[in-house]
Enzyme design. Structure first.
Site, PDB file in Angstrom:
ATOM      1  N   VAL A  56       0.844  -1.204   0.000  1.00 37.32           N
ATOM      2  CA  VAL A  56       0.000   0.000   0.000  1.00 37.32           C
ATOM      3  C   VAL A  56       0.880   1.254   0.000  1.00 37.32           C
ATOM      4  O   VAL A  56       0.582   2.227  -0.691  1.00 37.32           O
ATOM      5  CB  VAL A  56      -0.960   0.008   1.218  1.00 37.32           C
ATOM      6  CG1 VAL A  56      -1.765   1.304   1.260  1.00 37.32           C
ATOM      7  CG2 VAL A  56      -1.890  -1.199   1.166  1.00 37.32           C
ATOM      8  N   CYS A  57       1.968   1.218   0.736  1.00 35.87           N
ATOM      9  CA  CYS A  57       2.829   2.395   0.918  1.00 35.87           C
ATOM     10  C   CYS A  57       3.295   3.032  -0.396  1.00 35.87           C
ATOM     11  O   CYS A  57       3.184   4.252  -0.549  1.00 35.87           O
ATOM     12  CB  CYS A  57       4.024   2.054   1.800  1.00 35.87           C
ATOM     13  SG  CYS A  57       3.566   1.448   3.439  1.00 35.87           S
ATOM     14  N   PRO A  58       3.806   2.246  -1.360  1.00 37.92           N
ATOM     15  CA  PRO A  58       4.287   2.913  -2.577  1.00 37.92           C
ATOM     16  C   PRO A  58       3.167   3.574  -3.379  1.00 37.92           C
ATOM     17  O   PRO A  58       3.411   4.548  -4.086  1.00 37.92           O
ATOM     18  CB  PRO A  58       4.972   1.801  -3.369  1.00 37.92           C
ATOM     19  CG  PRO A  58       4.423   0.535  -2.834  1.00 37.92           C
ATOM     20  CD  PRO A  58       4.078   0.810  -1.391  1.00 37.92           C
TER      21      PRO A  58
END
Length: 183
Positions: A56-58
């Site tokens: 999810v972070c990128p």
């Protein structure tokens, strides 16, 4: 006992942290401080993610990067942050197509001291929640948004709130830049 979440009206903590600012050999790292945005007379938008090399972070980091000029146009300094080291940040940027050309620094809070002061560490893994802070040029927190570890945030909403805060007026529900404020 966990620290309480630093919230609206609080002074953002002082910090000096190493950040990844480039992929160019010899120019990868730069120290960022809590005074940088204040000295520049700018707002600061700092967003935190739990871990590098995740899924999810990128998507969030890439979306913030797409809107970097929108933040710059609003006199806001954008800073991404996690508790990973600057070396992990650098390796991730080199490894991930969407992160190679970031226009904002990736702050490394390896000691977790800033995340602890902000009260944003998840209890079990001691990683940061998905938290976004909007801080005014005087260093006062004006907005905080917290998402669970599994849910990405909405960058357009961050920009909308920044616009509303910068009017210094009353803004109704769902207000968008250019619309009337409440007199």
């Amino acid at each position: 006992m966990a620290n309480r979440l630093l919230s609206v009206g609080s002074t953002f903590p002082e910090f000096k942290k190493t950040s990844v600012v480039s992929l160019e050999k010899g120019n990868e790292f730069y120290d960022i401080t809590s005074e940088d945005h204040k000295n520049a007379g700018k707002w600061m938008v700092m967003f935190w993610w739990p871990k590098d090399f995740t899924f999810v972070c990128p998507t969030e980091i890439a979306e913030f990067n797409k809107h970097n000029e929108d933040f710059a146009d609003r006199d806001a300094i954008l800073i991404g942050a996690s508790t990973d080291s600057e070396f992990v940040h650098l390796a991730w940027r080199k490894n991930h197509d969407d992160l190679r050309n970031l226009h904002f620094p990736m702050l490394a809070d390896t000691s977790k001291s800033l995340a602890e002061e902000l009260g944003i560490l998840e209890a079990n893994e001691k990683v940061a929640y998905r938290v976004t802070y909007i801080v005014d040029p005087q260093g006062i927190v004006r907005w905080v948004s917290v998402n669970d570890l599994s849910v990405g945030r909405n960058v357009s909403e961050v920009i909308r709130v920044l616009d509303a805060l910068q009017t210094d007026e009353l803004c109704p529900c769902n207000w968008q830049k250019g619309e009337a404020t409440i007199a």
